[in-house]
Write a protein that holds these residues in place. Sequence first.
Motif, mmCIF file in Angstrom:
data_model
loop_
_atom_site.group_PDB
_atom_site.id
_atom_site.type_symbol
_atom_site.label_atom_id
_atom_site.label_comp_id
_atom_site.label_asym_id
_atom_site.label_seq_id
_atom_site.Cartn_x
_atom_site.Cartn_y
_atom_site.Cartn_z
ATOM 1 N N HIS A 148 -55.304 -5.806 100.324
ATOM 2 C CA HIS A 148 -54.378 -4.669 100.318
ATOM 3 C C HIS A 148 -54.616 -3.804 101.555
ATOM 4 C CE1 HIS A 148 -51.738 -1.640 98.759
ATOM 5 N NE2 HIS A 148 -52.694 -0.737 98.699
ATOM 6 N N LEU A 149 -53.581 -3.564 102.301
ATOM 7 C CA LEU A 149 -53.602 -2.730 103.506
ATOM 8 C C LEU A 149 -54.385 -3.362 104.662
ATOM 9 C CD1 LEU A 149 -54.000 0.873 102.012
ATOM 10 C CD2 LEU A 149 -51.906 -0.327 102.684
ATOM 11 N N ILE A 150 -54.697 -4.641 104.558
ATOM 12 C CA ILE A 150 -55.379 -5.338 105.646
ATOM 13 C C ILE A 150 -54.344 -5.962 106.563
ATOM 14 C CG2 ILE A 150 -56.949 -7.206 106.270
ATOM 15 C CD1 ILE A 150 -58.281 -4.743 104.985
ATOM 16 N N THR A 151 -54.428 -5.661 107.853
ATOM 17 C CA THR A 151 -53.497 -6.214 108.832
ATOM 18 C C THR A 151 -53.908 -7.620 109.259
ATOM 19 O OG1 THR A 151 -52.892 -4.040 109.670
ATOM 20 C CG2 THR A 151 -52.532 -5.918 111.145
ATOM 21 N N ASN A 152 -55.186 -7.799 109.509
ATOM 22 C CA ASN A 152 -55.652 -9.117 109.909
ATOM 23 C C ASN A 152 -57.111 -9.327 109.525
ATOM 24 O OD1 ASN A 152 -55.945 -7.179 112.269
ATOM 25 N ND2 ASN A 152 -57.135 -8.893 113.082
ATOM 26 N N PHE A 153 -57.440 -10.571 109.269
ATOM 27 C CA PHE A 153 -58.813 -11.018 109.072
ATOM 28 C C PHE A 153 -59.238 -11.789 110.323
ATOM 29 C CE2 PHE A 153 -59.645 -10.064 104.651
ATOM 30 C CZ PHE A 153 -58.379 -10.014 104.062
ATOM 31 N N ALA A 154 -60.539 -11.791 110.566
ATOM 32 C CA ALA A 154 -61.037 -12.513 111.736
ATOM 33 C C ALA A 154 -62.413 -13.082 111.458
ATOM 34 C CB ALA A 154 -61.089 -11.590 112.949
ATOM 35 N N LEU A 202 -61.494 -7.030 119.743
ATOM 36 C CA LEU A 202 -62.375 -5.865 119.813
ATOM 37 C C LEU A 202 -63.020 -5.574 118.460
ATOM 38 C CD1 LEU A 202 -60.194 -3.458 121.989
ATOM 39 C CD2 LEU A 202 -62.039 -4.995 122.707
ATOM 40 N N ARG A 203 -64.342 -5.564 118.446
ATOM 41 C CA ARG A 203 -65.079 -5.324 117.195
ATOM 42 C C ARG A 203 -64.759 -3.964 116.592
ATOM 43 N NH1 ARG A 203 -71.044 -6.142 119.009
ATOM 44 N NH2 ARG A 203 -70.131 -5.561 120.988
ATOM 45 N N ARG A 204 -64.505 -2.972 117.435
ATOM 46 C CA ARG A 204 -64.264 -1.621 116.933
ATOM 47 C C ARG A 204 -62.988 -1.519 116.112
ATOM 48 N NH1 ARG A 204 -63.028 -0.607 122.601
ATOM 49 N NH2 ARG A 204 -60.796 -0.192 122.860
ATOM 50 N N ASN A 205 -62.122 -2.507 116.187
ATOM 51 C CA ASN A 205 -60.882 -2.465 115.409
ATOM 52 C C ASN A 205 -61.050 -2.985 113.982
ATOM 53 O OD1 ASN A 205 -59.340 -1.305 117.414
ATOM 54 N ND2 ASN A 205 -58.691 -3.263 118.274
ATOM 55 N N TYR A 206 -62.268 -3.378 113.615
ATOM 56 C CA TYR A 206 -62.501 -3.929 112.284
ATOM 57 C C TYR A 206 -63.250 -2.931 111.420
ATOM 58 C CZ TYR A 206 -60.592 -8.133 114.167
ATOM 59 O OH TYR A 206 -59.719 -9.025 114.742
ATOM 60 N N PRO A 213 -65.621 -12.739 119.367
ATOM 61 C CA PRO A 213 -64.505 -13.139 118.513
ATOM 62 C C PRO A 213 -64.292 -14.642 118.542
ATOM 63 C CG PRO A 213 -63.684 -12.244 120.565
ATOM 64 C CD PRO A 213 -65.170 -12.055 120.591
ATOM 65 N N VAL A 214 -63.885 -15.181 117.414
ATOM 66 C CA VAL A 214 -63.626 -16.611 117.298
ATOM 67 C C VAL A 214 -62.146 -16.869 116.998
ATOM 68 C CG1 VAL A 214 -64.145 -18.712 116.011
ATOM 69 C CG2 VAL A 214 -65.976 -17.071 116.530
ATOM 70 N N ALA A 215 -61.639 -16.245 115.951
ATOM 71 C CA ALA A 215 -60.250 -16.478 115.544
ATOM 72 C C ALA A 215 -59.807 -15.356 114.621
ATOM 73 C CB ALA A 215 -60.111 -17.816 114.828
ATOM 74 N N GLN A 256 -56.004 -1.369 110.680
ATOM 75 C CA GLN A 256 -55.034 -0.897 111.660
ATOM 76 C C GLN A 256 -54.562 -1.957 112.626
ATOM 77 O OE1 GLN A 256 -58.249 -0.378 111.687
ATOM 78 N NE2 GLN A 256 -59.057 0.097 113.705
ATOM 79 N N GLY A 257 -55.243 -3.107 112.674
ATOM 80 C CA GLY A 257 -54.864 -4.129 113.647
ATOM 81 C C GLY A 257 -55.297 -3.723 115.034
#
Length: 123
Positions: free
Chosen positions: A28-34, A106-110, A46-48, A100-101
Amino acid sequence: QVQLVESGGGSVQAGGSLRLSCAASTDHLITNFAWFRQAPGTEREPVATIYTASGGTRYADSVKDRFIITRDSAKTMVYLQLNNLRPEDTALYYCAASKQGGIWILRRNYDYWGQGTQVTVSS
């Protein structure tokens, strides 16, 4: 709060395969997983990534055409299929989730991180 739990790591020989799993308590409210990875003495890289709304994916150049990220939205699971593994893929692999995506590398976006699962590839 989102809890992420990785599993599926292990030791394989070069050329082998593994499938990593990330169980999310919610998307819920997650834009992307990585998936990120970190080898001893190096920075987490980052990998994917996979976007929850579109299913779109992005990959680091070093793993493109070898790794595949997928998602099972019904089970709130994220997977990383690792094929044709190389010794340089040895690392602790982390699952991450971003509200927020933004720029995916960038790690800071997670906002949320799991504890990691170890992948070791021998030559």
